[in-house]
Enzyme design. Structure first.
Site, mmCIF file in Angstrom:
data_model
loop_
_atom_site.group_PDB
_atom_site.id
_atom_site.type_symbol
_atom_site.label_atom_id
_atom_site.label_comp_id
_atom_site.label_asym_id
_atom_site.label_seq_id
_atom_site.Cartn_x
_atom_site.Cartn_y
_atom_site.Cartn_z
ATOM 1 N N ILE A 43 2.751 -5.825 -2.410
ATOM 2 C CA ILE A 43 2.717 -7.274 -2.635
ATOM 3 C C ILE A 43 2.489 -7.472 -4.128
ATOM 4 O O ILE A 43 1.404 -7.180 -4.640
ATOM 5 C CB ILE A 43 1.596 -7.940 -1.816
ATOM 6 C CG1 ILE A 43 1.777 -7.638 -0.328
ATOM 7 C CG2 ILE A 43 1.590 -9.446 -2.067
ATOM 8 C CD1 ILE A 43 0.608 -8.036 0.539
ATOM 9 N N GLU A 57 0.238 1.384 0.153
ATOM 10 C CA GLU A 57 -0.775 2.330 0.609
ATOM 11 C C GLU A 57 -2.167 1.701 0.567
ATOM 12 O O GLU A 57 -2.934 1.771 1.521
ATOM 13 C CB GLU A 57 -0.759 3.594 -0.263
ATOM 14 C CG GLU A 57 0.553 4.346 -0.223
ATOM 15 C CD GLU A 57 1.549 3.903 -1.297
ATOM 16 O OE1 GLU A 57 1.607 2.690 -1.621
ATOM 17 O OE2 GLU A 57 2.265 4.776 -1.814
HETATM 18 ZN ZN ZN Z 1 0.388 2.825 -5.473
#
Ligand code: ZN
Length: 134
Positions: A43, A57
């Site tokens: 994002i 992640e």
């Molecule tokens: Zn990253």
């Protein structure tokens, strides 16, 4: 949960990506020891202020921890083109972040369509604060 299933969940997460800066869509899916899966996508802040961007992640880890889950088995990561066949591994910041919160996690990605698995320590040898996270 099979690796392939976790990859498919990461692909679903990739669809929610907001890559306004990089134009590179990434999806992640993290599996907890309890068998619960949290999805994450990158994002990015369209204002261009880079420090506010978040990777898929870290998005997945933050969602899991904020709901009370702290023990993780593995994370699938996919990115790039629509078919997600090329390998997509965590950036340096995410490697450090993962090391801080889940140092023994396995990272799963696709490489020419084949599943490839890494120990985080392979991706981040000599990590900062490694002695505190074992
Ligand atoms: Zn990253």
């Amino acid at each position: 949960m099979e690796d392939r299933e976790l990859i498919e969940i990461a692909k679903k997460a990739r669809e929610f990506s907001c890559p306004s800066i990089s134009n590179f869509k990434v999806g992640a899916a993290i599996l907890t020891k309890e068998g619960k899966v949290f999805m994450g996508c990158n994002i990015e802040d369209p204002s261009g202020i880079g420090v506010t961007n978040i990777c898929a992640e870290r998005c997945a880890v933050i969602k899991a921890i904020s709901e009370g889950y702290k023990d993780f088995e593995k994370m699938a990561i996919v990115g790039g083109k629509e078919d997600c066949q090329e390998e997509c591994l965590p950036c340096g910041a995410c490697r450090q972040y993962l090391n801080s919160y889940c140092p023994r996690i396995k990272i799963i990605s696709l490489n020419n369509g084949n599943i490839k698995t890494y120990d985080l320590k392979e991706l981040l040898p000599y990590a900062f604060n490694e002695e505190f996270s074992n």
